[in-house]
Design an enzyme around this catalytic site. Structure first.
Site, PDB file in Angstrom:
ATOM      1  N   SER A   8       0.843  -1.189   0.000  1.00  7.78           N
ATOM      2  CA  SER A   8       0.000   0.000   0.000  1.00  7.78           C
ATOM      3  C   SER A   8       0.879   1.240   0.000  1.00  7.78           C
ATOM      4  CB  SER A   8      -0.885   0.014   1.245  1.00  7.78           C
ATOM      5  OG  SER A   8      -1.420   1.307   1.430  1.00  7.78           O
ATOM      6  N   HIS A  31      -1.245  -1.565  -4.171  1.00  9.27           N
ATOM      7  CA  HIS A  31      -2.515  -1.376  -3.462  1.00  9.27           C
ATOM      8  C   HIS A  31      -2.782   0.116  -3.303  1.00  9.27           C
ATOM      9  CE1 HIS A  31      -5.610  -2.744  -0.500  1.00  9.27           C
ATOM     10  NE2 HIS A  31      -5.292  -1.643   0.165  1.00  9.27           N
ATOM     11  N   ASP A  33      -5.302   2.945  -1.851  1.00  8.90           N
ATOM     12  CA  ASP A  33      -6.357   3.163  -0.870  1.00  8.90           C
ATOM     13  C   ASP A  33      -7.108   4.455  -1.169  1.00  8.90           C
ATOM     14  OD1 ASP A  33      -6.063   0.960   1.089  1.00  8.90           O
ATOM     15  OD2 ASP A  33      -4.039   1.781   1.333  1.00  8.90           O
ATOM     16  N   MET A  35      -9.966   6.873  -0.122  1.00 10.48           N
ATOM     17  CA  MET A  35     -10.759   7.203   1.072  1.00 10.48           C
ATOM     18  C   MET A  35     -11.491   8.520   0.840  1.00 10.48           C
ATOM     19  SD  MET A  35      -8.092   6.347   4.111  1.00 10.48           S
ATOM     20  CE  MET A  35      -7.021   4.899   4.066  1.00 10.48           C
ATOM     21  N   HIS A  64      -8.537  -0.340  -3.391  1.00  8.46           N
ATOM     22  CA  HIS A  64      -9.331  -0.580  -2.188  1.00  8.46           C
ATOM     23  C   HIS A  64     -10.163   0.664  -1.920  1.00  8.46           C
ATOM     24  CE1 HIS A  64      -9.222  -1.332   2.470  1.00  8.46           C
ATOM     25  NE2 HIS A  64     -10.440  -1.434   1.968  1.00  8.46           N
ATOM     26  N   MET A  66     -12.504   2.754   0.130  1.00  6.77           N
ATOM     27  CA  MET A  66     -13.093   2.992   1.446  1.00  6.77           C
ATOM     28  C   MET A  66     -13.963   4.230   1.313  1.00  6.77           C
ATOM     29  SD  MET A  66      -9.712   2.041   3.616  1.00  6.77           S
ATOM     30  CE  MET A  66      -8.737   2.178   2.113  1.00  6.77           C
ATOM     31  N   MET A 135     -10.415  -7.245   6.624  1.00  2.00           N
ATOM     32  CA  MET A 135      -9.628  -6.153   7.211  1.00  2.00           C
ATOM     33  C   MET A 135      -9.086  -6.599   8.565  1.00  2.00           C
ATOM     34  SD  MET A 135      -9.428  -3.610   5.117  1.00  2.00           S
ATOM     35  CE  MET A 135      -8.556  -2.523   6.259  1.00  2.00           C
ATOM     36  N   ASP A 173      -5.420  -6.948   5.154  1.00  2.00           N
ATOM     37  CA  ASP A 173      -4.943  -5.577   5.006  1.00  2.00           C
ATOM     38  C   ASP A 173      -4.970  -4.907   6.377  1.00  2.00           C
ATOM     39  OD1 ASP A 173      -4.382  -2.978   4.248  1.00  2.00           O
ATOM     40  OD2 ASP A 173      -6.211  -2.695   3.073  1.00  2.00           O
TER      41      ASP A 173
HETATM   42  C1  DX5 Z   1      -5.864   1.061   5.962  1.00  2.00           C
HETATM   43  C2  DX5 Z   1      -5.520   0.748   4.546  1.00  2.00           C
HETATM   44  C3  DX5 Z   1      -4.307  -0.064   4.401  1.00  2.00           C
HETATM   45  C4  DX5 Z   1      -3.043   0.578   4.986  1.00  2.00           C
HETATM   46  C5  DX5 Z   1      -2.197  -0.521   5.515  1.00  2.00           C
HETATM   47  O1  DX5 Z   1      -7.190   1.393   6.092  1.00  2.00           O
HETATM   48  O2  DX5 Z   1      -6.582   0.047   3.901  1.00  2.00           O
HETATM   49  O3  DX5 Z   1      -4.092  -0.489   3.076  1.00  2.00           O
HETATM   50  O4  DX5 Z   1      -2.315   1.321   4.068  1.00  2.00           O
HETATM   51  O5  DX5 Z   1      -1.097   0.019   6.158  1.00  2.00           O
HETATM   52  P1  DX5 Z   1      -0.209  -0.819   7.173  1.00  2.00           P
HETATM   53  O6  DX5 Z   1       0.332  -1.990   6.408  1.00  2.00           O
HETATM   54  O7  DX5 Z   1       0.814   0.147   7.621  1.00  2.00           O
HETATM   55  O8  DX5 Z   1      -1.131  -1.285   8.278  1.00  2.00           O
HETATM   56 ZN    ZN Z   2      -6.138  -0.914   1.950  1.00  2.00          ZN
END
Ligand code: DX5
Ligand code: ZN
Length: 221
Positions: A8, A31, A33, A35, A64, A66, A135, A173
């Site tokens: 990520s 990956h 993210d 948000m 991903h 969110m 998760m 994740d």
């Molecule tokens: C958190 C994200 C993850 C995050 C993971 O909500 O979906 O993908 O980047 O980061 P680490 O590996 O540092 O927990």
């Molecule tokens: Zn993620």
């Protein structure tokens, strides 16, 4: 089952995103993210940035989402070439319709479950999905610690997939590191998102190889 590492970029230097993606050539996916500050209390980037990252890297994109209302917003990520699009069960109104739409657009369709979301309601629907993301932290931020209470859910998900004899991936994740990847793999996860474990390493590609080796040794069907 393929063992896959999907770093990520969340906690990387987002002002130099293409450069940061260029540092993880040993990865299987990147990956991303997305948000929206509503589904989770954090805001990252959206479709235009994802589209540019996809155009700038040879790595397939594991997006991903969110976000609220993925039924409306997720298909566009498949349209710009995301290899895999993950949306949250808690946010989708019609997850099967959305998964079918993502597949029709050529992406792998994946459903994500927050730590407190039960997988039971989805077990009969597993063939509609290419991957289940369990998760292992509350979504929203990188650098949190792995919630071991999610391990039984990973195992239940993998067992249901094995009973169906399908090639459906189980992704984890959050808090995935050298210390935690083995227990996730032993519970049946085969795709591992790692943010800080990769980007805080001096040699990100070395960290990826090490995580892949540990997961391969520990994986159990
Ligand atoms: C958190 C994200 C993850 C995050 C993971 O909500 O979906 O993908 O980047 O980061 P680490 O590996 O540092 O927990
Ligand atoms: Zn993620």
């Amino acid at each position: 089952m393929a063992i896959l590492i999907s770093p990520s970029v969340l906690n990387s230097d987002l002002s130099n995103l293409a450069g940061e993606v260029g540092r993880i050539g040993a990865a299987d996916y990147v990956h991303l993210d997305v948000m929206d500050n509503h589904f989770v209390p954090n805001l990252t980037f959206g479709l235009p940035v994802v589209e540019k990252v996809i155009a700038s890297t040879g790595l397939p994109a594991d997006v991903h989402l969110m976000i609220e209302d993925p039924d409306t917003w997720a298909p566009a990520y498949a349209e710009v070439g995301a290899a895999s699009v993950t949306f949250h069960a808690e946010a989708s109104t019609a997850p099967v319709r959305l998964a079918r739409e993502l597949r029709r657009l050529g992406a792998r369709a994946a459903i994500a479950l927050r730590p407190a979301t039960d997988v039971a309601a989805y077990l009969d629907l597993l063939p509609e999905f290419d991957m289940v993301l369990v998760m292992t932290v509350e979504p929203g931020f990188g650098g949190q610690s792995f919630i071991t209470g999610t391990l039984p859910k990973i195992r239940r998900t993998r067992d249901a997939i094995t009973a169906l004899d399908r090639d459906i991936w189980v992704q984890v994740d959050g808090g995935v590191s050298r210390e935690t990847i083995g227990e996730a793999a032993a519970a049946g996860a085969n795709m591992f998102v790692a943010g800080s474990a990769v980007y805080s390493a001096e040699d990100p590609n070395g960290a990826i190889e090490e995580l892949r080796t540990l997961a391969t040794a520990a994986y159990r069907d």
